[in-house]
Scaffold this motif. Structure first.
Motif, short mmCIF file in Angstrom:
data_model
loop_
_atom_site.label_atom_id
_atom_site.label_comp_id
_atom_site.label_asym_id
_atom_site.label_seq_id
_atom_site.Cartn_x
_atom_site.Cartn_y
_atom_site.Cartn_z
N ALA A 1 0.85 -1.20 0.00
CA ALA A 1 0.00 0.00 0.00
C ALA A 1 0.88 1.25 0.00
O ALA A 1 0.63 2.19 -0.76
N ALA A 2 1.91 1.26 0.84
CA ALA A 2 2.81 2.42 0.91
C ALA A 2 3.55 2.62 -0.41
O ALA A 2 3.68 3.75 -0.91
N ARG A 3 4.02 1.53 -1.00
CA ARG A 3 4.76 1.63 -2.26
C ARG A 3 3.88 2.09 -3.41
O ARG A 3 4.27 2.94 -4.22
N LEU A 4 2.65 1.53 -3.50
CA LEU A 4 1.74 1.92 -4.58
C LEU A 4 1.26 3.36 -4.40
O LEU A 4 1.10 4.09 -5.38
N SER A 5 1.03 3.76 -3.16
CA SER A 5 0.62 5.13 -2.87
C SER A 5 1.66 6.10 -3.42
O SER A 5 1.31 7.09 -4.09
N ALA A 6 2.93 5.82 -3.16
CA ALA A 6 4.02 6.69 -3.65
C ALA A 6 4.09 6.66 -5.18
O ALA A 6 4.24 7.70 -5.82
N ARG A 7 3.97 5.49 -5.77
CA ARG A 7 4.07 5.36 -7.24
C ARG A 7 2.94 6.06 -7.96
O ARG A 7 3.13 6.67 -9.01
N LEU A 8 1.72 5.91 -7.41
CA LEU A 8 0.53 6.45 -8.09
C LEU A 8 0.18 7.87 -7.65
O LEU A 8 -0.69 8.50 -8.25
N GLY A 9 0.83 8.34 -6.59
CA GLY A 9 0.56 9.69 -6.11
C GLY A 9 -0.83 9.84 -5.50
O GLY A 9 -1.47 10.88 -5.65
N ILE A 10 -1.30 8.78 -4.82
CA ILE A 10 -2.61 8.81 -4.17
C ILE A 10 -2.44 8.37 -2.72
O ILE A 10 -1.51 7.62 -2.40
N PRO A 11 -3.31 8.83 -1.82
CA PRO A 11 -3.18 8.44 -0.42
C PRO A 11 -3.56 6.98 -0.19
O PRO A 11 -4.52 6.49 -0.78
N ALA A 12 -2.78 6.30 0.66
CA ALA A 12 -3.15 4.97 1.14
C ALA A 12 -4.01 5.19 2.37
O ALA A 12 -3.59 5.86 3.31
N ILE A 13 -5.22 4.66 2.34
CA ILE A 13 -6.18 4.89 3.42
C ILE A 13 -6.44 3.57 4.13
O ILE A 13 -7.00 2.64 3.55
N SER A 14 -5.98 3.49 5.38
CA SER A 14 -6.13 2.28 6.19
C SER A 14 -7.15 2.56 7.29
O SER A 14 -7.05 3.58 7.97
N THR A 15 -8.10 1.64 7.48
CA THR A 15 -9.08 1.86 8.54
C THR A 15 -8.40 1.93 9.90
O THR A 15 -8.80 2.71 10.76
N GLY A 16 -7.35 1.13 10.10
CA GLY A 16 -6.62 1.19 11.38
C GLY A 16 -6.07 2.59 11.62
O GLY A 16 -6.18 3.13 12.73
N GLY B 1 -7.96 -2.47 4.17
CA GLY B 1 -8.70 -2.85 5.36
C GLY B 1 -10.17 -2.45 5.33
O GLY B 1 -10.88 -2.63 6.31
N TYR B 2 -10.62 -1.93 4.22
CA TYR B 2 -12.03 -1.54 4.06
C TYR B 2 -12.35 -1.61 2.58
O TYR B 2 -11.53 -1.15 1.78
N PRO B 3 -13.47 -2.18 2.20
CA PRO B 3 -14.51 -2.79 3.02
C PRO B 3 -14.16 -4.21 3.43
O PRO B 3 -13.40 -4.89 2.75
N ARG B 4 -14.75 -4.63 4.58
CA ARG B 4 -14.55 -5.99 5.09
C ARG B 4 -15.85 -6.78 5.16
O ARG B 4 -15.81 -7.97 5.43
N THR B 5 -16.98 -6.11 4.99
CA THR B 5 -18.28 -6.80 5.06
C THR B 5 -19.11 -6.39 3.85
O THR B 5 -18.84 -5.38 3.20
N ALA B 6 -20.16 -7.18 3.58
CA ALA B 6 -21.04 -6.87 2.45
C ALA B 6 -21.70 -5.51 2.64
O ALA B 6 -21.87 -4.74 1.69
#
Length: 196
Positions: A18-33, A86-91
């Protein structure tokens, strides 16, 4: 504008990728934690509510989680895309995310599913537990977490697979190898992760 979901079992390398792709794509990595921790630290109304569940050792209900994620996705830095971890985790969370994105005329561009051999994943998590001094992460506990992941997450993968947006990636190998596999698979969907 790229909107991604990264999904995979514990120990598959989601946080790292997530951290690597966020940097490559220039978008925020958003973790529910991270969202939970930020709101609890900030003493927000939702953070106080989430903390009341976490302090009792309970899962934060979908309604609270959905509100926190919606609030985070409405932030300016997510306008040009995001990577969810980490999101979504449920239907129910899938429905809420779909509705939120639809109000903005968007949908997920891709769901990156990291796969990993269970025994290798267990070994990886046991090594990490030993390095971090986490004595509660025994093999039995880890295998239970993997069972819960398989039971709860498989239906979500099927939902997204029916939409034709899932790319399945072998999560084992060096960090660079896995990142390259993901970038190549995204390229097949018209998402360029090499230029950044």
């Amino acid at each position: 504008m790229t909107r991604l979901l990264l999904i995979g079992p514990p120990g598959s390398g989601k946080g790292t990728q997530a951290a690597r792709l966020s940097a490559r794509l220039g978008i925020p990595a958003i973790s529910t934690g991270d969202i939970f921790r930020d709101n609890v630290r900030g003493g927000t109304e939702l953070g106080v509510l989430a903390k009341s569940f976490m302090d009792r050792g309970e899962y934060v209900p979908d309604s609270v989680t959905n509100d926190l994620v919606r609030d985070r996705l409405a932030a300016a830095d997510a306008d040009s895309g995001f990577l969810l971890d980490g999101y979504p985790r449920t239907a129910e969370q899938v429905r809420t995310l779909d509705e939120f994105l639809a109000t903005r005329g968007h949908s997920l561009d891709a769901v990156v599913q990291l796969t990993a051999d269970e025994d290798e994943t267990v070994s990886r998590l046991l090594r990490r537990a030993a390095e971090q001094g986490r004595t509660d992460d025994t093999e039995d506990v880890i295998r239970h977490r993997l069972e819960v992941y398989a039971r709860e997450t498989a239906p979500l993968i099927d939902v997204y697979a029916s939409r034709g947006v899932v790319v399945s990636i072998d999560g084992l190998g060096s960090m660079d190898e896995v990142t390259d596999r993901i970038v190549d698979a995204l390229g097949g969907l018209g998402i360029d992760g090499k230029a950044a």
